[in-house]
Design a protein around this motif. Structure first.
Motif, PDB file in Angstrom:
ATOM      1  N   GLN A  84       0.928  -1.241  -0.127  1.00 33.69           N
ATOM      2  CA  GLN A  84      -0.055   0.011  -0.017  1.00 33.69           C
ATOM      3  C   GLN A  84       0.918   1.317   0.045  1.00 33.69           C
ATOM      4  OE1 GLN A  84      -2.598  -0.526   3.375  1.00 33.69           O
ATOM      5  NE2 GLN A  84      -3.468  -2.289   2.481  1.00 33.69           N
ATOM      6  N   SER A 105       7.110   3.564   2.019  1.00 37.57           N
ATOM      7  CA  SER A 105       7.951   4.580   1.621  1.00 37.57           C
ATOM      8  C   SER A 105       8.139   5.986   2.465  1.00 37.57           C
ATOM      9  CB  SER A 105       7.429   4.990   0.140  1.00 37.57           C
ATOM     10  OG  SER A 105       7.559   3.753  -0.718  1.00 37.57           O
ATOM     11  N   PRO A 106       7.087   6.339   2.872  1.00 37.77           N
ATOM     12  CA  PRO A 106       7.317   7.633   3.685  1.00 37.77           C
ATOM     13  C   PRO A 106       8.171   7.429   5.098  1.00 37.77           C
ATOM     14  CG  PRO A 106       4.907   7.261   3.599  1.00 37.77           C
ATOM     15  CD  PRO A 106       5.685   6.060   2.903  1.00 37.77           C
ATOM     16  N   LEU A 120      10.386   5.212   5.003  1.00 30.67           N
ATOM     17  CA  LEU A 120      11.838   5.062   4.690  1.00 30.67           C
ATOM     18  C   LEU A 120      12.653   6.382   4.611  1.00 30.67           C
ATOM     19  CD1 LEU A 120      11.754   2.094   2.110  1.00 30.67           C
ATOM     20  CD2 LEU A 120      12.905   1.985   4.426  1.00 30.67           C
ATOM     21  N   LEU A 121      11.761   7.421   4.217  1.00 31.19           N
ATOM     22  CA  LEU A 121      12.318   8.678   3.729  1.00 31.19           C
ATOM     23  C   LEU A 121      12.495   9.641   5.163  1.00 31.19           C
ATOM     24  CD1 LEU A 121      10.671   9.601   0.646  1.00 31.19           C
ATOM     25  CD2 LEU A 121      13.198   8.833   0.861  1.00 31.19           C
ATOM     26  N   GLN A 171       5.755 -12.088  -3.044  1.00 29.22           N
ATOM     27  CA  GLN A 171       4.460 -11.299  -2.986  1.00 29.22           C
ATOM     28  C   GLN A 171       3.352 -11.734  -1.939  1.00 29.22           C
ATOM     29  OE1 GLN A 171       2.539 -10.859  -6.717  1.00 29.22           O
ATOM     30  NE2 GLN A 171       4.312 -10.309  -7.701  1.00 29.22           N
ATOM     31  N   ARG A 178      19.266  -4.961   4.234  1.00 31.81           N
ATOM     32  CA  ARG A 178      19.986  -4.218   3.054  1.00 31.81           C
ATOM     33  C   ARG A 178      20.084  -4.674   1.757  1.00 31.81           C
ATOM     34  NH1 ARG A 178      25.476  -5.100   5.143  1.00 31.81           N
ATOM     35  NH2 ARG A 178      24.854  -3.928   7.015  1.00 31.81           N
ATOM     36  N   LEU A 212      16.334  -3.641   0.486  1.00 37.08           N
ATOM     37  CA  LEU A 212      15.953  -2.366   0.104  1.00 37.08           C
ATOM     38  C   LEU A 212      16.615  -2.199  -1.292  1.00 37.08           C
ATOM     39  CD1 LEU A 212      16.930  -0.370   3.368  1.00 37.08           C
ATOM     40  CD2 LEU A 212      14.736  -0.414   2.083  1.00 37.08           C
ATOM     41  N   ARG A 213      17.536  -2.826  -1.767  1.00 37.78           N
ATOM     42  CA  ARG A 213      18.073  -2.811  -3.074  1.00 37.78           C
ATOM     43  C   ARG A 213      17.113  -3.333  -4.021  1.00 37.78           C
ATOM     44  NH1 ARG A 213      23.127  -1.977  -4.385  1.00 37.78           N
ATOM     45  NH2 ARG A 213      24.804  -1.305  -2.785  1.00 37.78           N
ATOM     46  N   PHE A 217      13.790  -3.283  -3.315  1.00 37.23           N
ATOM     47  CA  PHE A 217      12.690  -2.661  -3.228  1.00 37.23           C
ATOM     48  C   PHE A 217      12.330  -1.837  -4.536  1.00 37.23           C
ATOM     49  CE2 PHE A 217      10.549   1.091  -0.984  1.00 37.23           C
ATOM     50  CZ  PHE A 217       9.482   0.356  -0.949  1.00 37.23           C
ATOM     51  N   SER A 218      11.275  -1.968  -4.916  1.00 33.74           N
ATOM     52  CA  SER A 218      10.731  -0.995  -5.897  1.00 33.74           C
ATOM     53  C   SER A 218       9.709   0.073  -5.864  1.00 33.74           C
ATOM     54  CB  SER A 218      10.276  -1.946  -7.071  1.00 33.74           C
ATOM     55  OG  SER A 218       9.150  -2.935  -6.713  1.00 33.74           O
ATOM     56  N   ALA A 219       9.403   0.143  -4.520  1.00 33.16           N
ATOM     57  CA  ALA A 219       8.518   1.425  -4.273  1.00 33.16           C
ATOM     58  C   ALA A 219       7.167   1.409  -4.946  1.00 33.16           C
ATOM     59  CB  ALA A 219       9.150   2.488  -3.837  1.00 33.16           C
ATOM     60  N   VAL A 220       6.584   0.161  -5.372  1.00 29.70           N
ATOM     61  CA  VAL A 220       5.515   0.352  -6.233  1.00 29.70           C
ATOM     62  C   VAL A 220       4.365   0.902  -5.565  1.00 29.70           C
ATOM     63  CG1 VAL A 220       5.279  -1.441  -8.100  1.00 29.70           C
ATOM     64  CG2 VAL A 220       5.536  -2.178  -5.834  1.00 29.70           C
ATOM     65  N   GLY A 221       3.599   1.532  -6.262  1.00 31.80           N
ATOM     66  CA  GLY A 221       2.353   2.116  -5.663  1.00 31.80           C
ATOM     67  C   GLY A 221       2.690   3.105  -4.458  1.00 31.80           C
ATOM     68  N   ALA A 222       4.094   3.593  -4.383  1.00 33.24           N
ATOM     69  CA  ALA A 222       4.220   4.515  -3.240  1.00 33.24           C
ATOM     70  C   ALA A 222       4.581   5.733  -3.993  1.00 33.24           C
ATOM     71  CB  ALA A 222       5.407   4.008  -2.586  1.00 33.24           C
TER      72      ALA A 222
END
Lengths: 336, 264
Positions: B88, B92-93, B95-96, B171, B253, B256-257, B259-264
């Motif tokens: 969902q 992402s937020p 991680l930032l 998935q 680690r 995260l490499r 991670f594609s941040a889909v939908g984010a």
């Protein structure tokens, strides 16, 4: 250009995605042997951004805009290439770096929905170690600019989309980032709210000197805020330069719209310019930019009482950008 | 960091307050399974003249009541949550921000425990009175229970995170979760105290992490374990925690490499 705050060199991102075939047999096979396909999202782009610039990042859906923003904010690792943002490699995600940036996405929320925004702000204050005095001053300023006062103490889930976007902006800017990545910040907002967000971004940039990289499908956002645009398509940089120059080069004409007093579709207007559209009462003409004043004067003079209305304008920026997309070849960059 | 935790706790507690009935129900569900096992073993012990393998009716009651408390204190659900966070775009937020996502999860975990411990204590007290429990607890059992329960919680939490990071590649992490839960059910001492299991099963229990999460703190607080054994079990917990922490660091680690941040 001053020392760039964003420096991007040949940045690439290739996604590896699972490829699924249709049909029963293929599904059974995929249980044992998964097929992967490499999908290039960003295909080696290079640009610099100077401190305090507002740059519009344009491209159709799937062009690679958001992927680029995610790499520059540190969310994604690139497949290859370099990026230095605020003197740091973004995807290392060092705390010192994260405190200097923000990524705001129009379709995503970073606030806790069940509590008022004011309480989420207090959490952010501690996470970003914002000193009390600075926090107070920044919050006051954001509250005034975004007219947040009535919204701060309502649970976020009870806010309208536009109201939520305003508190999202405040949440993302509380720590006074030096760079703001804005991904479709006006998505889904009504026209008046879009205008207010635009005014806020411009004012914020003026007051804080923050650098802003903005993607938007609403060209009004881009026209109002960005002197410079970077256009990408299929992950390839097509144009990087002044928006005004792009318009002049891709659509070197003005649009003259005339309304006639009497139905006279037979009247030939082609001597005034290229007839782009025509019906009984209305016509749209494309004329070379330099000749627009003279052609307009001639139209007024020669049509006389037959002319009900006339207007001269630049071609819509959507049309200009669309021409860049459809040409799909890089244009020579012109500094903004 | 204390200030961050205090503020996060306040915010999460405010949010949690709106779901108090849901919290209460979750807490009650967590009591049901050990209570059923307790009732079953009490019945078996009573039928066999009052004890099974050295455990009296009151011992079984004591064991399962402590296990319910331990189960509550060590519960971790990140492996369920994380998959949704990724899908969902809620990761992402986090991680930032200059705060590792682990910290949000720690606070959320503690908020649930803090808000449900008082009603749980009442339920356990009622059960203890009903079944007339027996504890063989010495003062040093209580002292050793403190590191044992802290390590057990940390181990449960980190094991959950190791599984959670699988969501970077898979998935559906739920399948892995279910497998883990079933395995834990057998080898953590939930079906029976491991002293009652065949030697081969006991060996597996000692080799896997689950017993160190549930069985170890339970046995220590219930009493009846020697000081040496209690210390050895705590060392076992620390080793497993070290293994899970290292595995998490590597997986995080690499994930995260990926991670594609889909939908984010």
């Amino acid at each position: 250009m001053n020392d760039p705050v964003v420096r991007v060199r040949d940045l690439r991102k290739v996604y590896r995605v699972n490829e699924r075939q249709t049909g029963f047999g293929a599904t059974v096979t995929s249980l044992f042997r998964r097929k992967f396909k490499e999908v290039p999202a960003v295909g080696g782009i290079t640009f610099d951004i100077a401190p305090g610039e507002i740059v519009g990042f344009l491209g159709p859906n799937g062009a690679g805009k958001t992927t680029t923003l995610k790499m520059l904010s540190g969310l994604l690792y690139p497949t290859s290439g370099e990026a230095i943002v605020n003197g740091d490699i973004p995807w290392r995600r060092r705390d010192e770096f994260l405190k200097t940036i923000t990524l705001l996405m129009g379709n995503r929320s970073q606030l806790v929905w069940d509590i008022p925004a004011a309480d989420s702000f207090l959490v952010l204050k501690e996470i970003y170690t914002i000193p009390d005095a600075q926090y107070g001053a920044t919050l006051d300023e954001l509250t005034a600019l975004l007219e947040l006062e009535p919204l701060l103490h309502k649970p976020v889930r009870g806010l309208s989309l536009g109201e939520r976007m305003k508190v999202e902006f405040a949440a993302g800017l509380l720590h006074s980032p030096r760079i703001a990545f804005l991904d479709e910040p006006t998505l889904g907002l009504d026209v008046s709210m879009q205008a207010r967000i635009r005014a806020f971004v411009a004012e914020y940039n003026r007051r804080s000197g923050a650098t802003i990289l903005l993607t938007s499908h609403y060209m009004d956002d881009v026209v109002a805020l960005c002197r410079r645009v970077i256009v990408i398509h299929h992950g390839v940089l097509l144009y990087d330069g002044a928006l005004a120059d792009l318009a002049e080069r891709m659509a070197p004409y003005k649009r003259i719209s005339v309304t006639l007093t009497t139905a006279s579709s037979a009247r030939d207007l082609s001597s005034y310019g290229e007839v782009a559209s025509r019906d009984e009462y209305h016509a749209t003409l494309h004329v070379p930019r330099r000749e627009a004043p003279e052609r307009t004067a001639r139209l007024v003079r020669e049509l006389g009482d037959g002319l009900a209305d006339i207007s001269v304008e630049d071609p819509p920026i959507e049309e200009v950008i669309d021409k860049v997309f459809t040409s799909e070849r890089p244009l020579e960059a012109v500094p903004a | 960091m204390i200030r961050i935790y205090r503020q996060l706790f306040t915010a999460q507690f405010q949010a949690a307050a709106q779901y108090r009935i849901q919290f209460l129900l979750w807490m009650l569900f967590s009591v049901i399974r050990p209570t059923i096992f307790m009732a079953a073993w009490v019945a078996v012990a009573a039928a066999q003249g009052g004890s099974v393998g050295g455990y009296s009716v009151a011992d079984f009651a004591g064991y399962y009541i402590v296990m319910t408390l331990v189960g509550h204190l060590t519960a971790a659900w990140n492996s369920f949550e994380f998959e949704f966070e990724i899908r969902q775009g809620r990761l992402s937020p986090k991680l930032l921000r200059p705060l590792h996502p682990l910290h949000y999860a720690i606070v959320e975990n503690q908020v649930f425990k803090f808000s449900t411990l008082p009603p749980l204590a009442i339920v356990l007290a009622i059960l203890a009175l009903t079944f007339q429990v027996h504890f063989a607890t010495e003062w040093w059992h209580v002292v050793l229970f403190v590191p044992a329960i802290v390590l057990a919680w940390a181990l449960s939490f980190m094991l959950g995170w190791v599984v959670a990071t699988a969501a970077f590649w898979l998935q559906r992490v739920q399948t892995v979760n279910t497998l883990l839960q079933r395995t834990s059910f057998i080898f953590a001492g939930q079906i029976a105290p491991i002293a009652l299991m065949p030697a081969a099963l006991q060996a597996i229990c000692y080799a896997l992490p689950f017993y160190y999460i549930l069985g170890v703190p339970t046995e220590i607080l219930r009493g009846g374990v020697s000081f040496e054994r209690a210390v050895a079990l705590i060392v076992g917990q620390a080793i497993w925690l070290g293994v899970c922490w290292a595995a998490f660091l590597v997986a995080w680690r690499r994930g995260l490499r990926q991670f594609s941040a889909v939908g984010a």
